[in-house]
Design an enzyme around this catalytic site. Structure first.
Site, mmCIF file in Angstrom:
data_model
loop_
_atom_site.group_PDB
_atom_site.id
_atom_site.type_symbol
_atom_site.label_atom_id
_atom_site.label_comp_id
_atom_site.label_asym_id
_atom_site.label_seq_id
_atom_site.Cartn_x
_atom_site.Cartn_y
_atom_site.Cartn_z
ATOM 1 N N THR A 8 -2.342 7.520 20.365
ATOM 2 C CA THR A 8 -3.778 8.174 20.491
ATOM 3 C C THR A 8 -4.723 8.384 20.932
ATOM 4 O O THR A 8 -5.601 9.333 20.791
ATOM 5 C CB THR A 8 -4.548 6.937 18.830
ATOM 6 N N GLY A 46 1.904 13.457 17.512
ATOM 7 C CA GLY A 46 2.507 12.196 16.927
ATOM 8 C C GLY A 46 3.952 12.571 16.624
ATOM 9 O O GLY A 46 4.115 13.755 15.871
ATOM 10 N N ARG A 80 8.110 35.576 -10.452
ATOM 11 C CA ARG A 80 8.996 35.159 -9.255
ATOM 12 C C ARG A 80 8.172 36.217 -8.278
ATOM 13 O O ARG A 80 7.440 37.396 -9.098
ATOM 14 C CB ARG A 80 9.859 35.390 -8.914
ATOM 15 N N ARG A 139 8.156 8.068 11.106
ATOM 16 C CA ARG A 139 8.513 7.269 9.292
ATOM 17 C C ARG A 139 8.534 8.581 8.323
ATOM 18 O O ARG A 139 8.959 8.253 7.293
ATOM 19 C CB ARG A 139 7.096 7.173 9.424
ATOM 20 N N ASN A 190 19.291 45.373 -10.604
ATOM 21 C CA ASN A 190 18.880 46.105 -8.960
ATOM 22 C C ASN A 190 19.478 45.676 -7.974
ATOM 23 O O ASN A 190 19.120 46.421 -6.924
ATOM 24 C CB ASN A 190 17.440 45.692 -9.348
HETATM 25 C C1 UD1 Z 1 -4.414 4.985 13.448
HETATM 26 C C2 UD1 Z 1 -4.720 3.657 14.152
HETATM 27 C C3 UD1 Z 1 -4.314 2.469 13.326
HETATM 28 C C4 UD1 Z 1 -6.134 3.102 11.848
HETATM 29 C C5 UD1 Z 1 -4.740 4.386 11.414
HETATM 30 C C6 UD1 Z 1 -5.241 5.470 9.951
HETATM 31 C C7 UD1 Z 1 -4.560 4.024 16.436
HETATM 32 C C8 UD1 Z 1 -3.823 3.242 17.690
HETATM 33 N N1 UD1 Z 1 -3.710 3.374 15.267
HETATM 34 O O1 UD1 Z 1 -2.672 4.267 13.144
HETATM 35 O O2 UD1 Z 1 -5.688 2.348 13.810
HETATM 36 O O3 UD1 Z 1 -6.251 2.070 10.701
HETATM 37 O O4 UD1 Z 1 -4.325 5.715 12.571
HETATM 38 O O5 UD1 Z 1 -4.826 6.087 9.810
HETATM 39 O O6 UD1 Z 1 -5.037 4.310 16.316
HETATM 40 N N2 UD1 Z 1 -0.662 11.202 17.610
HETATM 41 C C9 UD1 Z 1 -0.968 12.240 18.301
HETATM 42 N N3 UD1 Z 1 -0.224 11.855 19.600
HETATM 43 C C10 UD1 Z 1 0.216 10.691 20.038
HETATM 44 C C11 UD1 Z 1 0.520 8.803 18.533
HETATM 45 C C12 UD1 Z 1 -0.309 9.987 17.528
HETATM 46 O O7 UD1 Z 1 -1.390 12.641 18.550
HETATM 47 O O8 UD1 Z 1 0.886 9.782 20.601
HETATM 48 C C13 UD1 Z 1 -1.603 11.421 16.257
HETATM 49 C C14 UD1 Z 1 -0.431 11.960 15.220
HETATM 50 O O9 UD1 Z 1 0.177 12.931 15.120
HETATM 51 C C15 UD1 Z 1 -1.218 11.519 14.123
HETATM 52 C C16 UD1 Z 1 -2.343 10.473 14.201
HETATM 53 O O10 UD1 Z 1 -1.937 10.553 15.219
HETATM 54 O O11 UD1 Z 1 -1.794 12.150 13.339
HETATM 55 C C17 UD1 Z 1 -2.428 8.850 14.163
HETATM 56 O O12 UD1 Z 1 -1.028 8.598 14.873
HETATM 57 P P1 UD1 Z 1 -0.073 7.605 14.214
HETATM 58 O O13 UD1 Z 1 0.696 7.278 14.425
HETATM 59 O O14 UD1 Z 1 0.350 7.697 13.042
HETATM 60 O O15 UD1 Z 1 -1.646 6.340 13.684
HETATM 61 P P2 UD1 Z 1 -1.387 5.257 12.931
HETATM 62 O O16 UD1 Z 1 -0.156 4.270 13.025
HETATM 63 O O17 UD1 Z 1 -1.561 5.481 11.831
HETATM 64 CA CA CA Z 2 -0.820 7.350 10.424
#
Ligand code: UD1
Ligand code: CA
Length: 431
Positions: free
Chosen positions: A82, A11, A308, A15, A359
């Site tokens: 997802t 993703g 450091r 945000r 230094n």
């Molecule tokens: C998702 C769930 C939601 C759940 C939430 C929990 C879906 C449709 N929704 O929403 O029901 O409550 O997680 O945290 O699954 N990602 C990809 N490819 C994409 C889109 C996303 O690999 O095309 C990955 C993102 O990098 C991320 C994860 O999937 O790590 C979740 O994606 P995100 O867009 O954050 O989903 P949520 O809106 O949080």
């Molecule tokens: Ca998420």
């Protein structure tokens, strides 16, 4: 039980409002994705990370830190979401745990809990007092029916308190049968992984809800979430260390990197920051000091000391407003207001107040070597490269720009001149 893990990290993370990929934002010194990989490695030997946005950069960082992780590139243009992310992913074992890369607080025990049993789908559910952000889980007659994304919810559905924590353990046939059948008929026109639930329910497959701890399944979507996750992670790190015997004064004011390690009796006062792969053994770090990627043994630092990277302190005392960088101090006292950089200082030597190692000449860095039992008077400047042999005394205020032989006194000072009654002549008052 043999288990495969797929971590979704393709993703964009819009945000987060950042050029850095979401999963590379750091929590307690490590990219958040690394925390997820650590938890995954504790339960599986077959881990695949799904990438698309800034894939090359993320893969490079993972490969620099881990071995044996597999990668899959999502066809995110044709299959966003997802569910799209899971298309074409190959796994080794009969059951697969699907995690989100933006869940840095996942633990080994919460993953094991989700992997139990033989249901076609185990899905994680949290039940907070008030529903927010997450997909809502529709449960009828104690049976999971489907997941509705917040953006697709009616006002009534938004009130549902069972939330989809977003982690699933699925059988091979779920992956093979349902992932290719997902569609994008929803508010975001994305292929939702969540739709496998209603497909499985329609086919009378076993979908088992697992109520999990909200803290472990916090998703990080914004900088606000990042700060909250950091707070949870810090509490975990500090609680573990205190149980191991590290004393912390006002622990809520202390920050400790997840890579830092402690041994013996260590005392951290309020406001202390420990960064990087620091290693502390019988160390006392006084209030508001910062230690970065250093080794500190049988020594005390601060208050308000700054150590450091690549510093080694053994049997040494480093006091207030002293900065040490890339130096090794063994049996040394440096009590006040100094800069010690690129130096080696040996047993019994004393560094007076305000001593500075010069230094850097604007182009390169140079070494300062100080032997045993050397007394460096206050406000001395040591112009590197320079070597001070054992048993040397350096008079206060000296500028040392050549090597000093064993046993010598070094003094460089403009002669002191006094003008009697000058004050009264200048200001015109009676003496
Ligand atoms: C998702 C769930 C939601 C759940 C939430 C929990 C879906 C449709 N929704 O929403 O029901 O409550 O997680 O945290 O699954 N990602 C990809 N490819 C994409 C889109 C996303 O690999 O095309 C990955 C993102 O990098 C991320 C994860 O999937 O790590 C979740 O994606 P995100 O867009 O954050 O989903 P949520 O809106 O949080
Ligand atoms: Ca998420």
């Amino acid at each position: 039980m043999a288990l495969s893990v797929v971590i979704l990290a393709a993703g964009q993370g819009t945000r987060m409002k950042s050029d850095t990929p979401k999963v590379l934002h750091e929590i307690s010194g490590k990219p958040m994705l690394f925390h997820t990989i650590d938890a995954a490695q504790a339960v599986s030997d077959d881990i695949t990370v799904v990438l698309y946005h800034q894939a090359e950069r993320i893969q490079q960082e993972i490969e620099a830190a881990y071995e044996g992780i597999h990668f899959h590139t999502q066809d995110a243009l044709r299959f966003p979401g997802t569910g799209g992310a899971m298309r074409g992913v190959k796994t080794l074992h009969t059951r697969t745990l699907i995690l989100n890369g933006d869940m840095p607080l996942l633990t080994e025990s919460s993953l094991r809990l989700l992997a139990e049993g033989d249901a076609d789908i185990n899905m994680s559910i949290i039940v907070p007092d008030r529903p927010y952000a997450y997909g809502r889980v529709v449960i009828e007659n104690d049976k999971v029916q489907k997941i509705i994304e917040e953006k697709d919810c009616t006002p009534e559905q938004k009130q549902i308190r069972h939330l989809n924590a977003g982690v699933y353990c699925v059988s091979q046939r779920v992956l093979e049968e349902y992932i290719p059948k997902l569609n994008n008929d929803n508010a975001q026109s994305e292929y939702y992984l969540t739709d496998i639930i209603q497909m499985a329910v329609a086919d009378s497959r076993k979908v088992h809800p697992v109520i999990v701890q909200e803290e472990d399944f916090q998703g990080v979507n914004s900088k606000l979430d990042l700060a909250n996750a950091e707070r949870f992670m810090q509490n975990r790190i500090k609680e573990t260390l205190m149980m191991q015997g590290v004393t912390m004064r006002l622990p809520e004011t202390i920050y400790i990197d997840s890579r830092a390690s402690f041994e013996g009796e260590c005392l951290l006062e309020n406001g202390v920051t420990i960064l990087g792969e620091s290693r502390l053994i019988h160390a006392h770090i006084k209030a508001h000091s910062v230690i970065e990627s250093s080794y500190i043994q049988d020594s005390d630092v601060g208050p308000m000391g700054r150590i450091r990277p690549d510093t080694v302190l053994k049997n040494s005392h480093v006091g207030n407003f002293v900065e040490v960088k890339k130096s090794t101090l063994t049996g040394v006292k440096a009590g006040h207001l100094s800069y010690i950089g690129d130096s080696q200082i040996d047993e019994g030597s004393n560094i007076g107040a305000g001593v500075i190692t010069c230094n850097y000449d604007g182009k390169k860095k140079y070494q300062t070597i100080i032997g045993k039992n050397v007394f460096v008077g206050s406000d001395t400047q040591l112009v590197a490269p320079v070597t001070i042999e054992d048993d040397v005394m350096i008079a206060a205020g000296s500028t040392i720009n050549k090597n000093i032989q064993k046993g010598a006194l070094a003094i460089s000072r403009a002669p002191l001149k006094t003008v009697q009654n000058f004050f009264y002549k200048f200001f015109g008052k009676e003496g």
